[in-house]
Write an enzyme that holds these catalytic residues in place. Sequence first.
Site, mmCIF file in Angstrom:
data_model
loop_
_atom_site.group_PDB
_atom_site.id
_atom_site.type_symbol
_atom_site.label_atom_id
_atom_site.label_comp_id
_atom_site.label_asym_id
_atom_site.label_seq_id
_atom_site.Cartn_x
_atom_site.Cartn_y
_atom_site.Cartn_z
ATOM 1 N N HIS A 158 19.534 9.012 2.388
ATOM 2 C CA HIS A 158 19.170 9.928 1.299
ATOM 3 C C HIS A 158 20.204 9.874 0.179
ATOM 4 C CE1 HIS A 158 17.835 13.555 -0.787
ATOM 5 N NE2 HIS A 158 19.098 13.969 -0.754
ATOM 6 N N CYS A 179 20.222 19.632 -12.520
ATOM 7 C CA CYS A 179 19.125 20.405 -13.106
ATOM 8 C C CYS A 179 17.895 20.446 -12.211
ATOM 9 C CB CYS A 179 18.753 19.835 -14.468
ATOM 10 S SG CYS A 179 18.204 18.111 -14.423
#
Length: 471
Positions: free
Chosen positions: A99, A50
């Site tokens: 990351h 999202c």
Amino acid sequence: MSLLVVGISHRSAPLEMLERVSLDETRSRTLASGVVGLEDVRESLVLATCNRTEVYADALTFHGAVAQVGAALAAETGMDLEALTPHLYVHYEDRAVHHLFSLACGLESMALGESEILGQLRAALRAGQRDAHLGAALNPLFQQALRVGKRAHTETGLDRVARSLVGAGIERADDILGALVGARALVVGAGAMSGLAAASLRRAGVGRLTVVNRTRERAERLATSHGGLARDWDDLAAEVQQADLVLSCTGATDQVITRELLTGADRSERPLVLIDLAMPRDVAPEVAGLPGVTVWGLTELTELAAAGSKPTPGTPTPGTPTPGTPRPWTAASDATTAGDGAPDAAETATVLQGVRDLVSGEVATYLATRRSAQVGPTLAEMRSRAVSVADAELARLDHKLPGLDEEQRAEVHHSVRRILDKLLHTPAVRAREMAADDTDGSYLALLRELFDLDPRETAAVEQPPTVGGLP
């Protein structure tokens, strides 16, 4: 492997742009298929949540792969590449691993430390495996990322200080609705986030839990697992009007909860809270203007999560039950039973630093293991070269000493092989040890140079920029 990440998230772009580049499962798989077919890409995985869309790739070159992946992302989302480029970030090799591991721990999420990302990563990994887009580079990397995320939640106090968007919304809803015990709750959608919402609502003690989804079978499966009821999509309007609290997270590209859906519903005496977890948004903006209706989207939920836990027991807050009534569920109540107080800023900072240290250690270990594994082909080629030399010399010996019987000849061959094994053993062990610290590949290149091996195997990798962003 040369790992590359090209992505856009809430950290690099406004929510309005994230809505425009949001991808459902079908489009994510289409993008992954297109990327894996690019000239400079061998493997690909697309992570679409999202608040982020990221493409992971095993790249043959840096600049070529970045340009190709960026163009593919723009084409699939329908965005102009020039407009999209300033909001894209690029990570390469060790920064890409860091990351991904940080992401798995919830350190890159809108709600710091949330655990929903683990389910999203797992779903993306399964999709990549199912579509055969993954291989020896990305498949083990993402499996390790999932293990790192689990470690962060089991070995640190992350679950105590983490604030999920779902938890933040539910915890604040009882400020408006009063204690959620006995409330009528509706979940719209039946995906991973909806599953988390249903579980959280049930733990909050809602009296009636209903699930509405376009596919009735999925709605029934989710509702049954949490003691709720499933309804058809055509019943959405009626269910919304009857609910006190609605959590919506569908994959729809249009808005599913509109002003018309609430027409005729009087909310002046019975408030309604709508928690919109979807991207693009499920709830139309004008719904927030209706009397008695409160709408929290991702922006508002992020602010609620950042605000921290509600005051500890004894501090008056709207909707707090009187003594003797069931205590309201809080996001922290599932994380710990050791004391009622929420973690303070110092404890939160200490826990988060511990998670960051865990990530750094896991990244270092992963890269060292990968470098050690990469020296394997070089050692195999080195041994093959040595065996070829020995075989040539043994053939020459056989020609010069034709009178040797087969037993003597076999003993000579065996002795030469043993000498070769002993000579190569220690260099091979040391090579693996030194390769673990060979961050720039110089040792491997030197090894191949010393033994006159094919230099193409260690050709210098095109160097990326020192900062994120498209070149």
